[in-house]
Motif scaffolding. Structure first.
Motif, mmCIF file in Angstrom:
data_model
loop_
_atom_site.group_PDB
_atom_site.id
_atom_site.type_symbol
_atom_site.label_atom_id
_atom_site.label_comp_id
_atom_site.label_asym_id
_atom_site.label_seq_id
_atom_site.Cartn_x
_atom_site.Cartn_y
_atom_site.Cartn_z
ATOM 1 N N SER A 15 1.228 4.174 -3.061
ATOM 2 C CA SER A 15 0.963 5.673 -2.843
ATOM 3 C C SER A 15 2.139 6.754 -3.127
ATOM 4 O O SER A 15 1.894 7.590 -3.696
ATOM 5 C CB SER A 15 0.504 5.881 -1.166
ATOM 6 N N ARG B 296 0.800 -1.338 -0.022
ATOM 7 C CA ARG B 296 0.010 -0.022 0.105
ATOM 8 C C ARG B 296 1.034 1.393 -0.019
ATOM 9 O O ARG B 296 0.641 2.138 -0.730
ATOM 10 C CB ARG B 296 -0.952 -0.054 1.034
ATOM 11 N N MET B 297 2.007 1.269 0.627
ATOM 12 C CA MET B 297 2.955 2.306 0.782
ATOM 13 C C MET B 297 3.602 2.559 -0.614
ATOM 14 O O MET B 297 3.653 3.679 -1.007
ATOM 15 C CB MET B 297 3.935 2.180 1.912
#
Length: 113
Positions: free
Chosen positions: A111, A107-108
């Motif tokens: 982003s 997820r990081m």
């Protein structure tokens, strides 16, 4: 999800106030489902510096951890510690049993763009 109250406490000389605090503190978090996970342990420091000892209390969730800290029973005995022992206390969310750090990293990474 579990939550934790963590304290990093610097050594203090034992006196009647600190002993009274230690004698009474456990009964203040019991009504909120709290229980000691670590109490006064000297950490094995692997990186950096860590002055003092560690206390970790586990609660069923962050709301109950906050309610314990704000409770009249705990606030009544808190000065017995703060007058005699320097340190920091924090409340933090734990992770659930299905937590996966790789998913968090994904997820990081997403982003970033």
């Amino acid at each position: 999800m579990p939550a934790f109250a963590l304290a990093n406490l610097r050594p203090a000389q034992l006196n009647e106030e600190t002993l009274e605090y230690i004698e009474k503190v456990q009964s203040t978090f019991a009504p909120f489902g709290g229980r000691f996970r670590v109490h006064g342990a000297d950490p094995e420091v692997l990186e950096g510096q860590w002055p003092g000892t560690v206390v970790i209390v586990e609660f069923p969730d962050v709301e109950r951890a906050r309610a314990w800290y704000a409770s009249p029973a705990y606030q009544e005995i808190l000065p017995l510690r703060t007058r005699n022992i320097e340190g920091e206390t924090i409340i933090l969310d734990g992770v659930g049993p299905d937590y996966d750090a790789a998913r968090t990293a994904a997820r990081m990474r997403a982003s970033l763009g």
